[in-house]
Scaffold this active site. Structure first.
Site, PDB file in Angstrom:
ATOM      1  N   GLY A  23     -22.250  23.564  18.883  1.00 22.51           N
ATOM      2  CA  GLY A  23     -22.219  22.838  20.149  1.00 22.51           C
ATOM      3  C   GLY A  23     -21.734  23.645  21.329  1.00 22.51           C
ATOM      4  O   GLY A  23     -22.120  24.801  21.529  1.00 22.51           O
ATOM      5  N   ILE A  24     -20.874  23.035  22.131  1.00 21.35           N
ATOM      6  CA  ILE A  24     -20.377  23.662  23.353  1.00 21.35           C
ATOM      7  C   ILE A  24     -19.613  24.939  23.039  1.00 21.35           C
ATOM      8  O   ILE A  24     -19.736  25.948  23.748  1.00 21.35           O
ATOM      9  CB  ILE A  24     -19.489  22.676  24.140  1.00 21.35           C
ATOM     10  CG1 ILE A  24     -20.324  21.478  24.620  1.00 21.35           C
ATOM     11  CG2 ILE A  24     -18.825  23.366  25.329  1.00 21.35           C
ATOM     12  CD1 ILE A  24     -19.490  20.342  25.193  1.00 21.35           C
TER      13      ILE A  24
ATOM     14  N   ARG B 269     -12.800  24.411  11.782  1.00 21.42           N
ATOM     15  CA  ARG B 269     -12.490  23.945  10.428  1.00 21.42           C
ATOM     16  C   ARG B 269     -13.499  24.422   9.399  1.00 21.42           C
ATOM     17  O   ARG B 269     -13.140  24.744   8.276  1.00 21.42           O
ATOM     18  CB  ARG B 269     -12.439  22.406  10.405  1.00 21.42           C
ATOM     19  CG  ARG B 269     -11.221  21.793  11.067  1.00 21.42           C
ATOM     20  CD  ARG B 269     -11.249  20.294  10.948  1.00 21.42           C
ATOM     21  NE  ARG B 269     -12.444  19.729  11.567  1.00 21.42           N
ATOM     22  CZ  ARG B 269     -12.821  18.460  11.460  1.00 21.42           C
ATOM     23  NH1 ARG B 269     -12.130  17.625  10.710  1.00 21.42           N
ATOM     24  NH2 ARG B 269     -13.894  18.021  12.077  1.00 21.42           N
TER      25      ARG B 269
ATOM     26  N   ASP C 217      -7.713  24.357  11.115  1.00 20.57           N
ATOM     27  CA  ASP C 217      -7.679  22.940  11.470  1.00 20.57           C
ATOM     28  C   ASP C 217      -6.650  22.796  12.588  1.00 20.57           C
ATOM     29  O   ASP C 217      -5.454  22.972  12.374  1.00 20.57           O
ATOM     30  CB  ASP C 217      -7.272  22.109  10.254  1.00 20.57           C
ATOM     31  CG  ASP C 217      -7.231  20.614  10.547  1.00 20.57           C
ATOM     32  OD1 ASP C 217      -7.249  20.221  11.732  1.00 20.57           O
ATOM     33  OD2 ASP C 217      -7.163  19.824   9.585  1.00 20.57           O
ATOM     34  N   VAL C 218      -7.124  22.489  13.805  1.00 19.14           N
ATOM     35  CA  VAL C 218      -6.217  22.496  14.958  1.00 19.14           C
ATOM     36  C   VAL C 218      -5.222  21.342  14.951  1.00 19.14           C
ATOM     37  O   VAL C 218      -4.322  21.299  15.798  1.00 19.14           O
ATOM     38  CB  VAL C 218      -7.003  22.490  16.286  1.00 19.14           C
ATOM     39  CG1 VAL C 218      -7.788  23.775  16.460  1.00 19.14           C
ATOM     40  CG2 VAL C 218      -7.908  21.264  16.405  1.00 19.14           C
TER      41      VAL C 218
ATOM     42  N   GLY D 156     -12.818  19.022  19.278  1.00 23.33           N
ATOM     43  CA  GLY D 156     -12.584  17.601  19.529  1.00 23.33           C
ATOM     44  C   GLY D 156     -13.452  16.747  18.629  1.00 23.33           C
ATOM     45  O   GLY D 156     -14.427  17.216  18.036  1.00 23.33           O
TER      46      GLY D 156
ATOM     47  N   TYR E 263     -10.666   7.374  22.350  1.00 18.85           N
ATOM     48  CA  TYR E 263     -11.296   8.609  22.829  1.00 18.85           C
ATOM     49  C   TYR E 263     -11.041   8.790  24.330  1.00 18.85           C
ATOM     50  O   TYR E 263     -10.641   9.878  24.777  1.00 18.85           O
ATOM     51  CB  TYR E 263     -12.798   8.565  22.546  1.00 18.85           C
ATOM     52  CG  TYR E 263     -13.538   9.795  23.002  1.00 18.85           C
ATOM     53  CD1 TYR E 263     -13.480  10.971  22.252  1.00 18.85           C
ATOM     54  CD2 TYR E 263     -14.298   9.789  24.161  1.00 18.85           C
ATOM     55  CE1 TYR E 263     -14.166  12.105  22.661  1.00 18.85           C
ATOM     56  CE2 TYR E 263     -14.988  10.923  24.577  1.00 18.85           C
ATOM     57  CZ  TYR E 263     -14.913  12.077  23.826  1.00 18.85           C
ATOM     58  OH  TYR E 263     -15.589  13.195  24.237  1.00 18.85           O
TER      59      TYR E 263
ATOM     60  N   LYS F 217      -8.893  11.798  26.262  1.00 28.44           N
ATOM     61  CA  LYS F 217      -9.483  12.664  27.277  1.00 28.44           C
ATOM     62  C   LYS F 217      -8.823  12.472  28.641  1.00 28.44           C
ATOM     63  O   LYS F 217      -8.720  13.437  29.420  1.00 28.44           O
ATOM     64  CB  LYS F 217     -10.996  12.406  27.365  1.00 28.44           C
ATOM     65  CG  LYS F 217     -11.753  12.825  26.103  1.00 28.44           C
ATOM     66  CD  LYS F 217     -11.645  14.329  25.836  1.00 28.44           C
ATOM     67  CE  LYS F 217     -12.524  14.771  24.678  1.00 28.44           C
ATOM     68  NZ  LYS F 217     -12.485  16.232  24.451  1.00 28.44           N
TER      69      LYS F 217
ATOM     70  N   ARG G  36     -23.429   6.395  14.395  1.00 19.89           N
ATOM     71  CA  ARG G  36     -22.456   5.295  14.437  1.00 19.89           C
ATOM     72  C   ARG G  36     -23.025   4.087  15.171  1.00 19.89           C
ATOM     73  O   ARG G  36     -22.875   2.945  14.722  1.00 19.89           O
ATOM     74  CB  ARG G  36     -21.158   5.752  15.113  1.00 19.89           C
ATOM     75  CG  ARG G  36     -20.268   6.616  14.243  1.00 19.89           C
ATOM     76  CD  ARG G  36     -18.859   6.702  14.814  1.00 19.89           C
ATOM     77  NE  ARG G  36     -18.873   7.218  16.171  1.00 19.89           N
ATOM     78  CZ  ARG G  36     -18.827   8.522  16.475  1.00 19.89           C
ATOM     79  NH1 ARG G  36     -18.781   9.410  15.509  1.00 19.89           N
ATOM     80  NH2 ARG G  36     -18.826   8.920  17.733  1.00 19.89           N
TER      81      ARG G  36
END
Length: 259
Positions: A23-24, A44, A64-65, A93, A156, A160, A200
């Site tokens: 991703g980003i 991860r 793993d942050v 995230g 969420y 943020k 989801r």
């Protein structure tokens, strides 16, 4: 890469990116690497991390942050490989969704731990290096959810919003130093995280995945998902030496939704 840019403006500078495998984060690795940065990629899952590292000439460190000990170990390994950190892109995230009255404390804790507390831990462990750099750069990957409420994703949005508060507070605290602290705030992006959101929504609503994707895509005013490379382009811009006067910014990349 920014079209107005010449040469390798980040040559020799160490950029550490969390969530750097997909991703980003992966897109940011490409842009910063093309600009000459030495890359340390944390995440991860080792296979996508290693794939991005191979493609960008970076180094991969499993981490793993949400575990401060793992962050400390990975940051130490990154410094051993690439030297002091000049650029820190806090991108890792997760997202979940549920009606608020059905939201569990476990889900709340998981979102806050990954999106906010881990960002604090990463910034705290990196700030010593960043302040010693001639042009230290700290970029948080936030969200348009930093700027407005999000139905069915209160945890969420709260995480943020907190991340943007952290950004602005650090920017103010270090305003007279060589360190800048900024946030990018994307809308819905064409990444695996959005794929998970589609799944989801499909599960919760009973819609087909195609209909769920269309519903999510329509939340961007442009009617399309944001390209991760476009966000990486802004991250690169914020990391350039000439961007020293951009500090405490929250740059939206959402196709005009926040206009």
């Amino acid at each position: 890469m920014l079209q107005c840019m010449d040469g390798m403006p980040l040559e020799g500078r160490h950029a550490l990116i969390t969530g750097g495998g997909t991703g980003i984060g992966a897109a940011a690795a490409v842009e910063l690497g093309n600009a000459g940065a030495k890359l340390s990629l944390l995440g991860r899952r080792l296979p996508p991390l290693q794939a991005t590292a191979v493609g960008t000439g970076g180094a991969a460190f499993q981490c793993d942050v949400t575990d401060p000990a793992q962050i400390e170990r990975a940051f130490g390994e990154a410094r051993a490989a690439n030297g002091p950190i000049d650029i820190l892109v806090v991108n890792a995230g997760i997202a979940e969704s549920a009606p608020f009255h059905k939201m569990s404390r476990e889900s709340w804790d998981r979102i806050i731990a990954t999106n906010l507390t881990a960002a604090f831990d990463c910034a705290r462990l990196g700030v010593g290096d960043l302040l010693k750099s001639d042009n230290g750069r700290l970029v948080f990957v936030a969200s348009v959810a930093s700027l407005r409420g999000v139905p069915y994703a209160a945890h969420y949005a709260a995480s943020k919003h907190g991340l943007l508060g952290l950004t602005r507070s650090l920017a103010a605290e270090y305003a007279k130093t060589s360190l800048t602290v900024n946030a990018v705030c994307p809308g819905y992006v064409d990444t695996p995280m959005t794929d998970q959101s589609v799944a989801r929504v499909s599960e919760i609503t009973g819609r087909s995945e195609g209909d769920a994707r269309s519903a999510i895509t329509s939340m961007n005013a442009s009617g399309r998902l944001v390209d991760p490379a476009a966000i990486a382009n802004i991250i690169l811009m914020l990391c350039l030496p000439l961007s020293r006067d951009i500090n405490g910014a929250a740059i939206t990349i959402d196709g005009g939704t926040s206009a």
